[in-house]
Write an enzyme that holds these catalytic residues in place. Structure first.
Site, short mmCIF file in Angstrom:
data_model
loop_
_atom_site.label_atom_id
_atom_site.label_comp_id
_atom_site.label_asym_id
_atom_site.label_seq_id
_atom_site.Cartn_x
_atom_site.Cartn_y
_atom_site.Cartn_z
CE LYS A 92 -6.36 13.67 0.25
NZ LYS A 92 -5.96 12.61 -0.93
NE ARG A 93 -3.49 9.97 10.24
CZ ARG A 93 -3.04 8.90 11.28
NH1 ARG A 93 -3.62 7.87 11.19
NH2 ARG A 93 -2.02 9.50 11.76
CE LYS B 33 -13.77 5.95 1.15
NZ LYS B 33 -12.72 5.96 2.30
CG HIS C 49 -1.85 -1.25 1.48
ND1 HIS C 49 -3.24 -0.83 0.78
CD2 HIS C 49 -2.09 -2.41 1.83
CE1 HIS C 49 -4.04 -1.98 0.77
NE2 HIS C 49 -3.23 -2.89 1.51
CE LYS D 61 -1.92 10.69 3.04
NZ LYS D 61 -2.63 9.76 1.95
CB THR E 45 -10.02 4.90 -0.75
OG1 THR E 45 -9.40 5.18 0.50
CG2 THR E 45 -9.42 3.77 -1.43
C1 26W Z 1 4.35 1.10 9.90
C2 26W Z 1 3.38 2.05 10.09
C3 26W Z 1 2.56 2.02 8.87
C4 26W Z 1 0.95 1.94 9.19
C5 26W Z 1 0.13 2.09 8.15
C6 26W Z 1 2.84 1.90 7.75
C7 26W Z 1 1.87 2.10 6.60
C8 26W Z 1 0.55 2.21 6.64
C9 26W Z 1 -0.35 2.02 5.61
C10 26W Z 1 0.13 1.15 4.66
C11 26W Z 1 -0.50 3.43 5.30
C12 26W Z 1 -1.73 3.53 4.40
O1 26W Z 1 -2.87 3.54 4.86
N1 26W Z 1 -1.46 3.46 2.94
C13 26W Z 1 -2.63 3.85 2.10
O2 26W Z 1 -3.44 2.70 1.60
C14 26W Z 1 -4.64 2.96 0.80
C15 26W Z 1 -5.38 1.91 0.51
O3 26W Z 1 -4.63 1.25 -0.37
C16 26W Z 1 -4.09 4.13 -0.46
O4 26W Z 1 -5.13 4.18 -1.18
C17 26W Z 1 -3.32 5.00 0.04
O5 26W Z 1 -2.72 5.68 -1.36
C18 26W Z 1 -2.24 4.66 0.90
O6 26W Z 1 -1.43 5.72 1.31
#
Ligand code: 26W
Length: 798
Positions: free
Chosen positions: A533-534, A645, A345, A539, A641
């Site tokens: 978004k976060r 929406k 992701h 971003k 995503t």
């Molecule tokens: C290790 C800490 C950590 C926690 C969560 C690292 C990475 C994450 C996630 C992968 C971050 C995340 O939410 N990524 C997002 O995933 C979405 C679903 O596929 C994508 O639409 C977003 O572009 C992506 O940033």
């Protein structure tokens, strides 16, 4: 169970009396709420049991989605809608003088996720059930979800999210399925069995709580299993009980609030192993109950690993097969590598998990031995398959530089590796994972993300649902591609006018919320320009703010310069340790304070920061947007995503060619979205060239200079140092995410947006076309692709 309004009213009234020993009219609203939730859950329980039986009897293959996050949001409305009883219940309650919306407001929003990754998992669960597919979720039962955000003096503060304070009626505790998970200890060779033995380990009891995942217009009801930690019967001898029980309780206490930077703490690794080991042990037990052997485990089970967080599933299943079920390495590996599939992701280096060997070996000594052996055999495979192994090793070794590279382990141990949007998958194959893609060309595939159109359109925007009902009917809820039928109406002036009325009604609802919560009066006829978004540097919420500052300065400098009224709305949580992100939140609020209170500009410009952005707030925000801000540095946002929406609710996408924006642009075309900025290739070559210098842009663009200087000239804060870090990031750390390079093109794009908005009919047509073309972005399409191309599962046979 109840089949009509009268039966519902009888059953509801009866349960209030049985549950609380008092007549309905004296019951407290929380009691009415709990009774309704339990009633709906029991309504689903019949289908739940039926689904288990049907899958059992048909011996079908099942998919389990291993994820540390499921951002499910509130479930009451969703579940009543999917069960098709919402109207019955609403009218029944009304007859009993109960307003269903008051009960809906009581439900807590379980923050069991950070952002995109967690919400995607929840959308997938809804699509799996609604497509009658046997697909379940496996995760942790966090006591505290993602923190609640409170803005104090413009700063983010974090408050614990006690989402279970009034209990969670959707879950059922299943002690009979509890298993032990073992940490620490050491591994010895046991001559008597001729096997390695994990001894002196610390045992923790994993107890599952199951929640029904109710499909739409189907009896198929799947399971989301949340594992909780309890003290085990065999208490460790080398630790005093109080410390042991404290360590037990902390395992599922908190969701880690980072959504892109690794919190390398052992507790996070403990959480990852805990739900993975428990999940696998439960799958093995239920498989053996049916098939008495594990030889066909991979034919009846497929596990999707949601990023690297659950990747310990690979060495853990090896350990279980070899140590507890007498498989030899080869047979075990054959089963494991045909069971596991991995989704990536993100390409952000700071988000790729790498665990120090010592941490892993101390906490999970036997699992670490498995990883060592997987790595050793992989080295052999590389030597056999590439001509220049030494060069390749640097990019692919699982154990390297004292660390375990979880993404490398995921790729070696999985039969499928997918990205979440076409551009992202291309970047994985041709850049980030190039060596692996050459080693395993058949493993890599793309699965462009999606969102459940039931929650994000049909349930969040009933006004738009009504318009669709009156134009194309309701079958799009079952077949989202049928939204395309709306194309027949995009030039119809009545439908255009009706749509703009729907949008205006939704904007008024959000405006009322903003007035109540922020005390800001916004003009519902202004352009609602929204970025939610976060908070993360890539971003580029900061680029959005720089544009706002530019508009304000222009209006202050030049009374002739006036814009069409615009309301800029932000919603974003920052990871608590992410200092830069928290400063950007402060900047947004400081700019808002100045701009909103300036009589010269406040009729043209309003800035609003909505605190505590999450699923429930998003359900109110997405339908009210005119402009969807998707402005990440190209190549950085894997998919996004939120963009989908906004599109599905008829908003213009203003974005870079990044992530799924590329596929949105492809489907609506240049005329119906607003693309700007450097492409991913241009960003890459600019970065590679080493030529990029933020000062060049600053010195050659006076307007940009004024904007950037305002960060440290006291325009937004009494202290000139307040936003120094932001100025530094841009100018002295050379603007890592190329904001200055995209500034001009963004300004022009925003001017074009205003021009578009002035032509109401063309704008309405643009919105209707975006809705019509959004069917592809339903997670039903995504799940069908996963099911056909990776999982090879079919709908539950009746
Ligand atoms: C290790 C800490 C950590 C926690 C969560 C690292 C990475 C994450 C996630 C992968 C971050 C995340 O939410 N990524 C997002 O995933 C979405 C679903 O596929 C994508 O639409 C977003 O572009 C992506 O940033």
């Amino acid at each position: 169970m109840f089949k009509n309004k009268e039966e519902f009213k009888t059953e509801f009234t009866k349960r209030i009396i049985e549950g609380y020993g008092r007549p309905l009219k004296e019951a407290h609203i929380t009691e009415k709420f709990m009774v309704l939730e339990k009633l709906i859950r029991d309504q689903a329980a019949i289908n739940w049991a039926l689904t288990k039986e049907e899958v059992q009897d048909s011996q079908q293959k099942q998919m389990t989605y291993f994820s540390m996050e499921f951002l499910i949001g509130r479930l009451l409305v969703n579940n009543m809608m999917n069960l098709g009883v919402y109207d019955i219940v609403k009218e029944g309650l009304a007859d009993l003088d109960i307003n269903i919306h008051e009960l809906e407001e009581l439900e807590s929003d379980p923050g069991l996720g950070n952002g995109g990754l967690g919400r995607l998992a929840a959308c997938f669960m809804d699509s799996l059930a609604s497509l009658s597919m046997p697909g379940h979720g496996n995760t942790l039962r966090y006591q505290y979800g993602l923190f609640k955000q409170k803005i104090v003096d413009g700063y983010q503060t974090e408050i614990p999210d006690q989402w279970m304070s009034i209990g969670n009626m959707w879950e059922i505790r299943k002690p009979k399925h509890a298993v032990d998970v073992r940490f620490w200890g050491k591994v010895i060779w046991d001559d008597s069995t001729g096997r390695f033995k994990h001894v002196d380990a610390e045992c923790i009891r994993a107890v599952p709580y199951d929640m029904p995942i109710i499909g739409n217009e189907t009896t198929v009801t799947n399971t989301l299993r949340l594992w909780d930690a309890e003290v085990s019967t065999n208490i460790p001898t080398n630790k005093d009980f109080r410390q042991y029980s404290q360590e037990v309780n902390e395992i599922c206490q908190n969701l880690y609030p980072d959504d892109s930077t690794l919190a390398g703490r052992t507790l996070r690794l403990k959480q990852q192993y805990f739900f993975v080991s428990a999940g696998l042990q439960a799958l093995i037990k239920s498989h053996l109950r049916t098939y008495k052997t594990l030889d066909n485990f991979h034919e009846k089970n497929v596990i999707q690993l949601n990023d690297t967080h659950p990747v310990l599933a690979i060495p853990e299943l090896m350990r279980l097969l070899i140590d507890e079920h007498d498989y030899d390495w080869e047979d075990a590996w054959d089963i494991v590598s045909h069971t596991m599939a991995y989704t990536n992701h993100t390409i952000l280096s700071e988000a790729l998990e790498k665990w120090p060997i010592d941490t892993m070996r101390a906490l999970l000594p036997r699992v670490y031995m498995m990883i060592e052996e997987i790595n050793r055999r992989f080295i052999g495979y590389v030597k056999e398959h590439v001509s220049n192994p030494d060069e390749v090793f640097n990019h692919v070794l699982i154990i390297k530089d004292g660390q375990v590279h979880m993404a490398h382990l995921a790729i070696v141990g999985s039969f499928s590796v997918n990205g979440v949007a076409r551009l992202h998958t291309d970047i994985l194959i041709h850049q980030e994972m190039k060596a692996f893609a050459e080693l395993y060309p058949t493993k890599f595939n793309n699965k462009t993300n999606g969102i459940t159109h039931r929650r994000w359109l049909a349930y969040a925007n009933p006004q738009l649902k009504e318009l669709l009902h009156d134009t194309i009917g309701d079958h799009w809820i079952k077949e989202p591609d049928e939204l395309e039928k709306l194309m027949a109406y995009v030039d119809d002036p009545d439908i255009q006018k009706r749509f703009m009325q729907v949008k205006r009604d939704r904007k008024r609802i959000l405006a009322r919320y903003i007035q109540k919560n922020n005390g800001i009066l916004v003009n519902v006829d202004s352009i609602f320009d929204i970025q939610v978004k976060r908070l993360h540097a890539y971003k580029r919420q900061l680029l959005n703010v720089l544009h706002i500052i530019y508009l304000y300065q222009e209006m202050k400098r030049n009374p002739e310069f006036r814009i069409y009224p615009r309301t800029f709305i932000f919603g974003a949580k920052a990871a608590p340790a992410y200092f830069f992100a928290k400063k950007v939140i402060k900047l947004i609020n400081s700019v808002a304070d100045v701009v909103n209170s300036d009589p010269e500009t406040s009729d043209y410009l309003k800035v609003v920061f909505l605190e505590n952005y999450g699923v429930t707030l998003a359900e109110m925000i997405m339908p009210a947007a005119d402009v969807s801000e998707q402005i990440s540095t190209a190549g950085k946002e894997a998919s996004g995503t939120g963009n989908m929406k906004f599109m599905m609710n008829g908003a213009l996408t203003l974005g870079t060619l990044d992530g799924a924006n590329v596929e949105i642009h492809e489907r609506v075309g240049d005329d119906y979205c607003e693309i700007f900025g450097l492409t991913a290739k241009e960003v890459d070559s600019l970065r590679q060239s080493g030529q990029y210098n933020a000062w060049d842009y600053y010195n050659n663009n006076i307007k940009l200079k004024f904007v950037v200087d305002s960060l440290v000239d006291g325009s937004w804060s009494a202290s000139r140092e307040e936003f120094r870090i932001i100025f530094e990031e841009l100018m002295n750390y050379n603007d890592e995410y190329f904001l200055l390079a995209d500034f001009d093109s963004y300004i022009k794009a925003q001017q074009d947006v205003e021009k578009r908005y002035l032509d109401k009919s063309a704008w309405a047509k643009m919105c209707l076309i975006n809705i019509a073309k959004s069917g592809f972005f339903s997670s039903d399409r995504t799940i069908k692709q996963y099911a056909d191309e990776i999982w090879h599962i079919q709908p539950v046979k009746k």
